[in-house]
Write a protein that holds these residues in place. Structure first.
Motif, mmCIF file in Angstrom:
data_model
loop_
_atom_site.group_PDB
_atom_site.id
_atom_site.type_symbol
_atom_site.label_atom_id
_atom_site.label_comp_id
_atom_site.label_asym_id
_atom_site.label_seq_id
_atom_site.Cartn_x
_atom_site.Cartn_y
_atom_site.Cartn_z
ATOM 1 N N GLY A 90 74.657 23.393 -74.888
ATOM 2 C CA GLY A 90 73.879 24.382 -75.631
ATOM 3 C C GLY A 90 72.372 24.251 -75.441
ATOM 4 N N LYS A 91 71.946 23.425 -74.486
ATOM 5 C CA LYS A 91 70.519 23.243 -74.225
ATOM 6 C C LYS A 91 69.927 24.430 -73.470
ATOM 7 N N ILE A 92 70.772 25.116 -72.726
ATOM 8 C CA ILE A 92 70.358 26.323 -72.011
ATOM 9 C C ILE A 92 71.309 27.437 -72.391
ATOM 10 N N LYS A 93 70.738 28.574 -72.723
ATOM 11 C CA LYS A 93 71.534 29.750 -73.059
ATOM 12 C C LYS A 93 71.273 30.798 -71.980
ATOM 13 N N TYR A 94 72.272 31.590 -71.693
ATOM 14 C CA TYR A 94 72.118 32.594 -70.645
ATOM 15 C C TYR A 94 72.620 33.940 -71.152
ATOM 16 N N ARG A 95 72.213 34.978 -70.462
ATOM 17 C CA ARG A 95 72.662 36.339 -70.769
ATOM 18 C C ARG A 95 73.300 36.931 -69.527
ATOM 19 N N GLU A 96 74.277 37.756 -69.757
ATOM 20 C CA GLU A 96 74.901 38.499 -68.660
ATOM 21 C C GLU A 96 74.881 39.984 -68.999
ATOM 22 N N HIS A 97 74.615 40.781 -67.997
ATOM 23 C CA HIS A 97 74.718 42.235 -68.120
ATOM 24 C C HIS A 97 75.985 42.621 -67.369
ATOM 25 N N VAL A 98 77.028 42.980 -68.103
ATOM 26 C CA VAL A 98 78.343 43.224 -67.502
ATOM 27 C C VAL A 98 78.556 44.726 -67.301
ATOM 28 N N THR A 99 78.914 45.093 -66.082
ATOM 29 C CA THR A 99 79.321 46.457 -65.754
ATOM 30 C C THR A 99 80.814 46.414 -65.490
ATOM 31 N N GLU A 100 81.550 47.266 -66.156
ATOM 32 C CA GLU A 100 83.012 47.298 -66.018
ATOM 33 C C GLU A 100 83.423 48.221 -64.875
#
Length: 125
Positions: A90-100
């Motif tokens: 949990g020291k690094i958090k990430y985001r994803e932009h998901v296209t279905e």
């Protein structure tokens, strides 16, 4: 100022353009900036609205370092292991932009250059 009221000490820039100009103008003295790209400017049709803030770089004694990922190719496996550990802790958090949908891949790709995604762009099939 709202997102970083005490200023910014370190910035990894692969966006460029207006956003990066705003970040640079809010850097703390002796801040560090790693420049790796400028995706927001790759396909611009008009000149920049905001000039690059050279006075901030000079006045704050900023250190800007340009690089390309292949310089670190030998360290890649070790870096992946360390990054995986930090993510699991949990020291690094990430985001994803998901296209279905595979059929939406062209739209997802074009969105990369139009600033339509936040984080890692992923197409789920």
């Amino acid at each position: 100022k709202e997102a970083a009221p005490k200023g910014i000490d370190c910035y990894f820039d692969n966006v460029g353009g207006d956003f990066s100009c705003t970040v640079l103008m809010n850097m703390n003295q002796f801040g560090r900036v790693a420049n790796c790209g400028s995706i927001s400017t790759y396909n611009v049709k008009e000149p920049a609205k905001v000039p690059f803030p050279f006075l901030a770089v000079i006045g704050l004694s900023l250190k800007l370092t340009g690089f390309i990922v292949t310089v670190w190719a030998k360290e890649w496996p070790q870096g992946m292991l360390q990054m995986a550990q930090w993510i699991s802790e949990g020291k690094i958090k990430y985001r994803e932009h998901v296209t279905e949908g595979f059929e939406n891949m062209p739209k997802a790709f074009i969105g990369l250059f139009a600033g339509e995604n936040t984080g890692k762009a992923v197409v789920k099939t």
